[in-house]
Design a protein around this motif. Structure first.
Motif, PDB file in Angstrom:
ATOM      1  N   THR A 120       2.934 -13.291  -3.150  1.00 26.85           N
ATOM      2  CA  THR A 120       1.890 -13.515  -4.146  1.00 26.85           C
ATOM      3  C   THR A 120       0.802 -12.448  -4.051  1.00 26.85           C
ATOM      4  O   THR A 120       0.332 -11.941  -5.078  1.00 26.85           O
ATOM      5  CB  THR A 120       1.286 -14.926  -3.986  1.00 26.85           C
ATOM      6  OG1 THR A 120       2.338 -15.895  -4.094  1.00 26.85           O
ATOM      7  CG2 THR A 120       0.226 -15.198  -5.032  1.00 26.85           C
ATOM      8  N   ALA A 121       0.410 -12.089  -2.837  1.00 27.74           N
ATOM      9  CA  ALA A 121      -0.599 -11.038  -2.660  1.00 27.74           C
ATOM     10  C   ALA A 121      -0.104  -9.714  -3.221  1.00 27.74           C
ATOM     11  O   ALA A 121      -0.852  -8.989  -3.880  1.00 27.74           O
ATOM     12  CB  ALA A 121      -0.960 -10.894  -1.180  1.00 27.74           C
ATOM     13  N   ILE A 122       1.162  -9.403  -2.987  1.00 35.03           N
ATOM     14  CA  ILE A 122       1.722  -8.161  -3.535  1.00 35.03           C
ATOM     15  C   ILE A 122       1.667  -8.190  -5.055  1.00 35.03           C
ATOM     16  O   ILE A 122       1.188  -7.243  -5.692  1.00 35.03           O
ATOM     17  CB  ILE A 122       3.168  -7.940  -3.041  1.00 35.03           C
ATOM     18  CG1 ILE A 122       3.177  -7.582  -1.554  1.00 35.03           C
ATOM     19  CG2 ILE A 122       3.854  -6.845  -3.862  1.00 35.03           C
ATOM     20  CD1 ILE A 122       4.560  -7.575  -0.917  1.00 35.03           C
ATOM     21  N   LYS A 123       2.144  -9.283  -5.645  1.00 35.29           N
ATOM     22  CA  LYS A 123       2.223  -9.374  -7.107  1.00 35.29           C
ATOM     23  C   LYS A 123       0.851  -9.336  -7.778  1.00 35.29           C
ATOM     24  O   LYS A 123       0.711  -8.783  -8.858  1.00 35.29           O
ATOM     25  CB  LYS A 123       2.938 -10.660  -7.516  1.00 35.29           C
ATOM     26  CG  LYS A 123       4.413 -10.668  -7.253  1.00 35.29           C
ATOM     27  CD  LYS A 123       4.987 -12.011  -7.680  1.00 35.29           C
ATOM     28  CE  LYS A 123       6.460 -12.097  -7.478  1.00 35.29           C
ATOM     29  NZ  LYS A 123       6.975 -13.432  -7.856  1.00 35.29           N
ATOM     30  N   THR A 124      -0.152  -9.963  -7.167  1.00 35.82           N
ATOM     31  CA  THR A 124      -1.432 -10.131  -7.853  1.00 35.82           C
ATOM     32  C   THR A 124      -2.487  -9.102  -7.487  1.00 35.82           C
ATOM     33  O   THR A 124      -3.404  -8.878  -8.272  1.00 35.82           O
ATOM     34  CB  THR A 124      -2.015 -11.529  -7.579  1.00 35.82           C
ATOM     35  OG1 THR A 124      -2.186 -11.700  -6.168  1.00 35.82           O
ATOM     36  CG2 THR A 124      -1.111 -12.615  -8.127  1.00 35.82           C
ATOM     37  N   VAL A 125      -2.392  -8.509  -6.309  1.00 34.49           N
ATOM     38  CA  VAL A 125      -3.465  -7.626  -5.854  1.00 34.49           C
ATOM     39  C   VAL A 125      -2.981  -6.205  -5.581  1.00 34.49           C
ATOM     40  O   VAL A 125      -3.639  -5.246  -5.968  1.00 34.49           O
ATOM     41  CB  VAL A 125      -4.135  -8.200  -4.570  1.00 34.49           C
ATOM     42  CG1 VAL A 125      -5.197  -7.261  -4.039  1.00 34.49           C
ATOM     43  CG2 VAL A 125      -4.724  -9.569  -4.853  1.00 34.49           C
ATOM     44  N   HIS A 126      -1.845  -6.059  -4.931  1.00 35.50           N
ATOM     45  CA  HIS A 126      -1.480  -4.769  -4.367  1.00 35.50           C
ATOM     46  C   HIS A 126      -0.456  -3.946  -5.156  1.00 35.50           C
ATOM     47  O   HIS A 126      -0.445  -2.724  -5.049  1.00 35.50           O
ATOM     48  CB  HIS A 126      -0.946  -4.971  -2.942  1.00 35.50           C
ATOM     49  CG  HIS A 126      -1.912  -5.678  -2.053  1.00 35.50           C
ATOM     50  ND1 HIS A 126      -3.067  -5.080  -1.594  1.00 35.50           N
ATOM     51  CD2 HIS A 126      -1.912  -6.940  -1.548  1.00 35.50           C
ATOM     52  CE1 HIS A 126      -3.722  -5.939  -0.831  1.00 35.50           C
ATOM     53  NE2 HIS A 126      -3.053  -7.077  -0.801  1.00 35.50           N
ATOM     54  N   LEU A 127       0.408  -4.574  -5.917  1.00 31.71           N
ATOM     55  CA  LEU A 127       1.541  -3.882  -6.540  1.00 31.71           C
ATOM     56  C   LEU A 127       1.123  -2.694  -7.404  1.00 31.71           C
ATOM     57  O   LEU A 127       1.674  -1.597  -7.268  1.00 31.71           O
ATOM     58  CB  LEU A 127       2.379  -4.866  -7.370  1.00 31.71           C
ATOM     59  CG  LEU A 127       3.693  -4.310  -7.912  1.00 31.71           C
ATOM     60  CD1 LEU A 127       4.623  -3.924  -6.770  1.00 31.71           C
ATOM     61  CD2 LEU A 127       4.364  -5.356  -8.799  1.00 31.71           C
ATOM     62  N   GLU A 128       0.154  -2.909  -8.265  1.00 35.20           N
ATOM     63  CA  GLU A 128      -0.263  -1.847  -9.195  1.00 35.20           C
ATOM     64  C   GLU A 128      -0.907  -0.657  -8.488  1.00 35.20           C
ATOM     65  O   GLU A 128      -1.057   0.408  -9.072  1.00 35.20           O
ATOM     66  CB  GLU A 128      -1.194  -2.405 -10.260  1.00 35.20           C
ATOM     67  CG  GLU A 128      -2.528  -2.840  -9.723  1.00 35.20           C
ATOM     68  CD  GLU A 128      -3.403  -3.501 -10.776  1.00 35.20           C
ATOM     69  OE1 GLU A 128      -4.631  -3.438 -10.615  1.00 35.20           O
ATOM     70  OE2 GLU A 128      -2.873  -4.066 -11.740  1.00 35.20           O
ATOM     71  N   LYS A 129      -1.255  -0.826  -7.223  1.00 35.83           N
ATOM     72  CA  LYS A 129      -1.912   0.248  -6.472  1.00 35.83           C
ATOM     73  C   LYS A 129      -0.925   1.109  -5.699  1.00 35.83           C
ATOM     74  O   LYS A 129      -1.326   2.021  -4.985  1.00 35.83           O
ATOM     75  CB  LYS A 129      -2.953  -0.352  -5.526  1.00 35.83           C
ATOM     76  CG  LYS A 129      -4.053  -1.063  -6.287  1.00 35.83           C
ATOM     77  CD  LYS A 129      -4.970  -1.790  -5.364  1.00 35.83           C
ATOM     78  CE  LYS A 129      -5.987  -2.573  -6.199  1.00 35.83           C
ATOM     79  NZ  LYS A 129      -6.777  -3.443  -5.382  1.00 35.83           N
ATOM     80  N   GLY A 130       0.358   0.797  -5.825  1.00 39.11           N
ATOM     81  CA  GLY A 130       1.375   1.570  -5.125  1.00 39.11           C
ATOM     82  C   GLY A 130       1.604   1.051  -3.721  1.00 39.11           C
ATOM     83  O   GLY A 130       1.035   0.053  -3.296  1.00 39.11           O
ATOM     84  N   ILE A 131       2.435   1.750  -2.988  1.00 42.43           N
ATOM     85  CA  ILE A 131       2.851   1.251  -1.681  1.00 42.43           C
ATOM     86  C   ILE A 131       1.799   1.441  -0.589  1.00 42.43           C
ATOM     87  O   ILE A 131       1.634   0.584   0.270  1.00 42.43           O
ATOM     88  CB  ILE A 131       4.200   1.881  -1.251  1.00 42.43           C
ATOM     89  CG1 ILE A 131       4.734   1.150  -0.013  1.00 42.43           C
ATOM     90  CG2 ILE A 131       4.067   3.368  -1.018  1.00 42.43           C
ATOM     91  CD1 ILE A 131       6.169   1.415   0.312  1.00 42.43           C
ATOM     92  N   TRP A 132       1.070   2.524  -0.604  1.00 46.09           N
ATOM     93  CA  TRP A 132       0.245   2.870   0.553  1.00 46.09           C
ATOM     94  C   TRP A 132      -1.035   2.053   0.644  1.00 46.09           C
ATOM     95  O   TRP A 132      -1.815   1.948  -0.298  1.00 46.09           O
ATOM     96  CB  TRP A 132      -0.056   4.366   0.574  1.00 46.09           C
ATOM     97  CG  TRP A 132       1.223   5.141   0.574  1.00 46.09           C
ATOM     98  CD1 TRP A 132       1.673   6.000  -0.384  1.00 46.09           C
ATOM     99  CD2 TRP A 132       2.264   5.096   1.560  1.00 46.09           C
ATOM    100  NE1 TRP A 132       2.912   6.480  -0.051  1.00 46.09           N
ATOM    101  CE2 TRP A 132       3.301   5.941   1.132  1.00 46.09           C
ATOM    102  CE3 TRP A 132       2.428   4.408   2.765  1.00 46.09           C
ATOM    103  CZ2 TRP A 132       4.478   6.131   1.856  1.00 46.09           C
ATOM    104  CZ3 TRP A 132       3.602   4.595   3.489  1.00 46.09           C
ATOM    105  CH2 TRP A 132       4.596   5.448   3.037  1.00 46.09           C
ATOM    106  N   MET A 133      -1.264   1.504   1.814  1.00 44.01           N
ATOM    107  CA  MET A 133      -2.421   0.671   2.082  1.00 44.01           C
ATOM    108  C   MET A 133      -3.729   1.435   1.891  1.00 44.01           C
ATOM    109  O   MET A 133      -4.740   0.847   1.507  1.00 44.01           O
ATOM    110  CB  MET A 133      -2.330   0.131   3.513  1.00 44.01           C
ATOM    111  CG  MET A 133      -3.323  -0.925   3.835  1.00 44.01           C
ATOM    112  SD  MET A 133      -2.902  -1.590   5.453  1.00 44.01           S
ATOM    113  CE  MET A 133      -4.390  -2.471   5.775  1.00 44.01           C
TER     114      MET A 133
END
Length: 181
Positions: free
Chosen positions: A85-98
């Motif tokens: 859920t965190a990947i789908k809602t917060v992080h995915l659009e920002k690409g892979i790198w933290m």
């Protein structure tokens, strides 16, 4: 003897406990139900406080079970659903790198939880004491699938509630102000 599995399982599990208690109680610099709930509302989860509590329970409870090596597939499903859920809602659009706010860390946690579920929590665990020191690939896949299904259900519920309030699904595509998920 399984020292690596023990150390990895306890470390990962306790980090999830900490992450969940940030949401539940505001511990370790977290926002608690109110602050986390406000953030969740910016990404379309309404009421935010309820979703903050649900996420906190999934992370803290799943993390505690995972650290103890108890009901490992259930624990893995719980924490995996939170990470998906965190990947789908917060992080995915920002690409892979933290470094850019991406999902690198979430993906590493998913892989580690999968591997530890597949290989089992080891003898130094509650599952091990009950004769289940190894779960296997099918259990790990089932836990990952259950986590993904739980994530999909949470997202569908949030979208439905947003639609009931007259909001568009575009709420989930907004750039959040902060990334604590």
């Amino acid at each position: 003897m399984g020292l690596f599995r023990f150390l990895a399982r306890v470390t990962i599990g306790l980090l999830f406990v900490g992450h969940g208690t940030q949401k539940l109680f505001g511990w370790f610099g977290g926002g608690g139900p109110e602050g986390t709930g406000q953030f969740f509302e910016t990404i379309g989860f309404r009421p935010g406080r309820r979703y903050a509590l649900t996420s906190g329970v999934a992370e803290a409870g799943g993390g505690l079970l995972f650290a103890a090596g108890a009901a490992t597939p259930l624990a893995a499903a719980s924490v995996s659903g939170s990470m998906i859920t965190a990947i789908k809602t917060v992080h995915l659009e920002k690409g892979i790198w933290m470094s850019a706010g991406g999902y690198e860390y979430n993906l590493v946690l998913l892989a580690a939880v999968f591997g530890l579920t597949e290989n089992g929590p080891g003898e130094w665990s509650i599952d091990g004491a009950l004769g289940k020191s190894r779960w296997g690939t099918m259990w790990a896949l089932a836990a990952l699938a259950a986590g993904a299904a739980g994530s999909a259900a949470v997202l569908a519920s949030a979208r439905s509630e947003s639609a009931d309030e007259g909001e568009s699904e575009a709420t989930f595509d907004r750039e959040p102000v902060e990334t604590t998920a």
